[in-house]
Scaffold this motif. Structure first.
Motif, PDB file in Angstrom:
ATOM      1  N   SER A  43       0.697  -1.252  -0.221  1.00  0.00           N
ATOM      2  CA  SER A  43       0.004  -0.096  -0.253  1.00  0.00           C
ATOM      3  C   SER A  43       0.921   1.123   0.002  1.00  0.00           C
ATOM      4  CB  SER A  43      -0.901  -0.134   1.329  1.00  0.00           C
ATOM      5  OG  SER A  43      -0.138   0.106   2.205  1.00  0.00           O
ATOM      6  N   ALA A  44       0.134   2.137  -0.482  1.00  0.00           N
ATOM      7  CA  ALA A  44       0.979   3.739  -0.115  1.00  0.00           C
ATOM      8  C   ALA A  44       1.759   3.844   0.988  1.00  0.00           C
ATOM      9  CB  ALA A  44       0.168   4.808  -0.658  1.00  0.00           C
ATOM     10  N   ILE A  45       0.715   3.672   2.332  1.00  0.00           N
ATOM     11  CA  ILE A  45       1.545   3.676   3.475  1.00  0.00           C
ATOM     12  C   ILE A  45       2.625   2.739   3.786  1.00  0.00           C
ATOM     13  CG2 ILE A  45      -0.183   2.465   4.782  1.00  0.00           C
ATOM     14  CD1 ILE A  45       1.439   5.661   5.967  1.00  0.00           C
ATOM     15  N   GLY A  46       2.474   1.510   3.271  1.00  0.00           N
ATOM     16  CA  GLY A  46       3.469   0.393   3.523  1.00  0.00           C
ATOM     17  C   GLY A  46       4.923   1.065   2.901  1.00  0.00           C
ATOM     18  N   GLN A  47       4.662   1.390   1.612  1.00  0.00           N
ATOM     19  CA  GLN A  47       5.757   1.957   0.988  1.00  0.00           C
ATOM     20  C   GLN A  47       6.693   3.082   1.538  1.00  0.00           C
ATOM     21  OE1 GLN A  47       4.693   2.246  -3.190  1.00  0.00           O
ATOM     22  NE2 GLN A  47       3.872  -0.060  -3.476  1.00  0.00           N
ATOM     23  N   MET A  48       5.641   4.120   1.764  1.00  0.00           N
ATOM     24  CA  MET A  48       6.412   5.207   2.627  1.00  0.00           C
ATOM     25  C   MET A  48       7.077   4.659   3.848  1.00  0.00           C
ATOM     26  SD  MET A  48       4.466   8.331   4.537  1.00  0.00           S
ATOM     27  CE  MET A  48       4.212   7.166   5.774  1.00  0.00           C
ATOM     28  N   CYS A  49       6.612   3.769   4.656  1.00  0.00           N
ATOM     29  CA  CYS A  49       7.075   3.359   5.657  1.00  0.00           C
ATOM     30  C   CYS A  49       8.674   2.673   5.529  1.00  0.00           C
ATOM     31  CB  CYS A  49       6.243   2.503   6.543  1.00  0.00           C
ATOM     32  SG  CYS A  49       5.048   3.538   7.577  1.00  0.00           S
ATOM     33  N   ASP A  50       8.561   1.838   4.406  1.00  0.00           N
ATOM     34  CA  ASP A  50       9.914   1.509   3.570  1.00  0.00           C
ATOM     35  C   ASP A  50      10.875   2.401   3.629  1.00  0.00           C
ATOM     36  OD1 ASP A  50       8.754  -1.246   3.800  1.00  0.00           O
ATOM     37  OD2 ASP A  50       8.410  -1.146   1.519  1.00  0.00           O
ATOM     38  N   ASP A  51      10.270   3.429   2.837  1.00  0.00           N
ATOM     39  CA  ASP A  51      11.320   4.581   2.759  1.00  0.00           C
ATOM     40  C   ASP A  51      11.964   5.327   4.123  1.00  0.00           C
ATOM     41  OD1 ASP A  51      11.037   4.297   0.094  1.00  0.00           O
ATOM     42  OD2 ASP A  51       9.718   6.116  -0.092  1.00  0.00           O
ATOM     43  N   VAL A  52      11.095   5.293   5.168  1.00  0.00           N
ATOM     44  CA  VAL A  52      11.394   5.800   6.449  1.00  0.00           C
ATOM     45  C   VAL A  52      12.186   4.956   7.262  1.00  0.00           C
ATOM     46  CG1 VAL A  52      10.479   6.768   8.392  1.00  0.00           C
ATOM     47  CG2 VAL A  52       9.375   7.636   6.267  1.00  0.00           C
ATOM     48  N   PHE A  53      11.672   3.784   7.404  1.00  0.00           N
ATOM     49  CA  PHE A  53      12.158   2.820   8.546  1.00  0.00           C
ATOM     50  C   PHE A  53      13.081   1.900   7.802  1.00  0.00           C
ATOM     51  CE2 PHE A  53       7.738   3.526  10.208  1.00  0.00           C
ATOM     52  CZ  PHE A  53       7.942   4.594  11.028  1.00  0.00           C
ATOM     53  N   GLY A  54      13.123   1.645   6.697  1.00  0.00           N
ATOM     54  CA  GLY A  54      13.868   0.412   5.710  1.00  0.00           C
ATOM     55  C   GLY A  54      13.138  -0.685   5.874  1.00  0.00           C
ATOM     56  N   GLU A  55      13.766  -1.821   5.046  1.00  0.00           N
ATOM     57  CA  GLU A  55      13.224  -3.010   4.914  1.00  0.00           C
ATOM     58  C   GLU A  55      13.015  -3.755   6.180  1.00  0.00           C
ATOM     59  OE1 GLU A  55      11.238  -4.712   2.615  1.00  0.00           O
ATOM     60  OE2 GLU A  55      11.548  -2.861   1.168  1.00  0.00           O
ATOM     61  N   GLY A  56      11.980  -4.575   6.419  1.00  0.00           N
ATOM     62  CA  GLY A  56      11.692  -5.298   7.769  1.00  0.00           C
ATOM     63  C   GLY A  56      11.143  -4.689   8.893  1.00  0.00           C
ATOM     64  N   TRP A  57      10.464  -3.427   8.725  1.00  0.00           N
ATOM     65  CA  TRP A  57      10.164  -3.074   9.828  1.00  0.00           C
ATOM     66  C   TRP A  57       8.710  -3.679  10.308  1.00  0.00           C
ATOM     67  CZ3 TRP A  57       5.068  -1.326   8.672  1.00  0.00           C
ATOM     68  CH2 TRP A  57       4.468  -0.847   7.535  1.00  0.00           C
ATOM     69  N   GLY A  58       8.058  -4.514   9.584  1.00  0.00           N
ATOM     70  CA  GLY A  58       6.880  -5.505   9.838  1.00  0.00           C
ATOM     71  C   GLY A  58       5.776  -4.752  10.106  1.00  0.00           C
ATOM     72  N   SER A  59       5.145  -4.212  11.312  1.00  0.00           N
ATOM     73  CA  SER A  59       4.110  -3.331  11.667  1.00  0.00           C
ATOM     74  C   SER A  59       4.329  -2.547  12.738  1.00  0.00           C
ATOM     75  CB  SER A  59       3.107  -4.428  11.842  1.00  0.00           C
ATOM     76  OG  SER A  59       3.336  -5.130  13.105  1.00  0.00           O
ATOM     77  N   PHE A  60       3.297  -1.753  12.823  1.00  0.00           N
ATOM     78  CA  PHE A  60       3.426  -0.866  14.023  1.00  0.00           C
ATOM     79  C   PHE A  60       1.903  -0.144  14.425  1.00  0.00           C
ATOM     80  CE2 PHE A  60       4.551   2.177  10.568  1.00  0.00           C
ATOM     81  CZ  PHE A  60       3.550   3.222  10.837  1.00  0.00           C
ATOM     82  N   ARG A  61       1.641   0.427  15.344  1.00  0.00           N
ATOM     83  CA  ARG A  61       0.379   0.882  15.623  1.00  0.00           C
ATOM     84  C   ARG A  61       0.272   2.707  15.568  1.00  0.00           C
ATOM     85  NH1 ARG A  61      -1.715  -0.429  20.435  1.00  0.00           N
ATOM     86  NH2 ARG A  61      -3.881  -0.365  19.711  1.00  0.00           N
ATOM     87  N   ILE A  62      -0.529   3.247  14.951  1.00  0.00           N
ATOM     88  CA  ILE A  62      -0.668   4.775  15.212  1.00  0.00           C
ATOM     89  C   ILE A  62      -1.773   5.405  15.607  1.00  0.00           C
ATOM     90  CG2 ILE A  62      -0.922   4.794  12.767  1.00  0.00           C
ATOM     91  CD1 ILE A  62       0.928   6.891  12.316  1.00  0.00           C
ATOM     92  N   ALA A  63      -1.912   6.535  15.948  1.00  0.00           N
ATOM     93  CA  ALA A  63      -3.254   7.350  16.385  1.00  0.00           C
ATOM     94  C   ALA A  63      -2.618   8.633  15.982  1.00  0.00           C
ATOM     95  CB  ALA A  63      -3.372   6.995  17.731  1.00  0.00           C
ATOM     96  N   HIS A  64      -3.573   9.631  15.473  1.00  0.00           N
ATOM     97  CA  HIS A  64      -3.573  11.012  15.274  1.00  0.00           C
ATOM     98  C   HIS A  64      -4.310  11.591  15.886  1.00  0.00           C
ATOM     99  CE1 HIS A  64      -1.117  10.149  11.357  1.00  0.00           C
ATOM    100  NE2 HIS A  64      -1.697   9.187  11.486  1.00  0.00           N
ATOM    101  N   LEU A  65      -3.877  12.900  16.690  1.00  0.00           N
ATOM    102  CA  LEU A  65      -4.547  13.718  17.388  1.00  0.00           C
ATOM    103  C   LEU A  65      -4.170  15.049  17.013  1.00  0.00           C
ATOM    104  CD1 LEU A  65      -3.455  11.038  19.328  1.00  0.00           C
ATOM    105  CD2 LEU A  65      -4.575  12.544  21.259  1.00  0.00           C
ATOM    106  N   SER A  66      -5.100  16.006  17.263  1.00  0.00           N
ATOM    107  CA  SER A  66      -4.794  17.479  16.997  1.00  0.00           C
ATOM    108  C   SER A  66      -4.953  18.387  18.159  1.00  0.00           C
ATOM    109  CB  SER A  66      -5.810  17.866  16.045  1.00  0.00           C
ATOM    110  OG  SER A  66      -5.651  19.248  15.407  1.00  0.00           O
ATOM    111  N   MET A  67      -4.072  19.415  18.045  1.00  0.00           N
ATOM    112  CA  MET A  67      -4.050  20.600  19.157  1.00  0.00           C
ATOM    113  C   MET A  67      -5.341  21.505  18.563  1.00  0.00           C
ATOM    114  SD  MET A  67      -1.233  20.059  20.837  1.00  0.00           S
ATOM    115  CE  MET A  67      -0.770  21.581  21.767  1.00  0.00           C
ATOM    116  N   GLY A  68      -5.608  22.402  19.565  1.00  0.00           N
ATOM    117  CA  GLY A  68      -6.686  23.379  19.132  1.00  0.00           C
ATOM    118  C   GLY A  68      -6.298  24.249  17.954  1.00  0.00           C
TER     119      GLY A  68
END
Length: 164
Positions: A43-68
């Motif tokens: 997926s697009a997010i999977g490929q982006m994470c390859d670029d950031v973390f390198g191969e073999g990162w596997g999985s992670f969990r994420i949440a997004h919050l916003s300030m006022g």
């Protein structure tokens, strides 16, 4: 070129649900995306994470919050994230804190401490004692991530001139 605006900050934590609860309640943040698992795939997010973390990162969990003001707080929990005591090595290269503002520092400190955070400094400090009401204090989230609280904006605090 014009000055940029701040978009978001990413923070790694060992317990994503606890972090979402802490940041949403301690800072009054809006939860934009509940904890979500991201998998290594094509997926697009999977490929982006390859670029950031390198191969073999596997999985992670994420949440997004916003300030006022729309600035985001992106919380990450990786399978290898461990809850550990780390020394405060402020002299090392890299970010060592972020800052948010609230005129009622004492009230905000109480909320943060009630949610498992802690005050790092012995007291709230004044930048210009007897001259201006600007105050600050360093804090920690429940995981030891360091942040600062200001009573007034960055511009007001530093446009007053040099430290005395």
């Amino acid at each position: 070129m014009a000055a940029l605006t701040f978009s978001h900050i990413g923070i790694t934590v060992p317990d994503l649900e606890k972090a979402v609860e802490f940041y949403s309640k301690a800072f009054g943040l809006y939860v934009l995306m509940e904890p979500t698992e991201i998998l290594h795939d094509e997926s697009a997010i999977g490929q982006m994470c390859d670029d950031v973390f390198g191969e073999g990162w596997g999985s992670f969990r994420i949440a997004h919050l916003s300030m006022g003001d729309g600035v985001g707080v992106e919380l990450f929990e990786f399978p290898k994230t461990v809850e550990e005591e780390r020394p405060f090595e402020y002299w090392r290269r890299g970010l060592f804190h972020f800052c948010v503002q609230d005129e009622d520092l004492e009230g905000r400190i109480k909320v943060i401490e009630d949610l498992g955070g802690r005050q790092r400094m012995s007291q709230v400090r004044k930048y210009y004692p007897g001259e201006k009401p600007y105050r600050m204090v360093y804090m920690e989230d429940p995981f030891g991530n360091i942040f600062e609280l200001y009573s007034h904006s960055y511009e007001l605090t530093y446009s007053a001139g040099a430290y005395d």
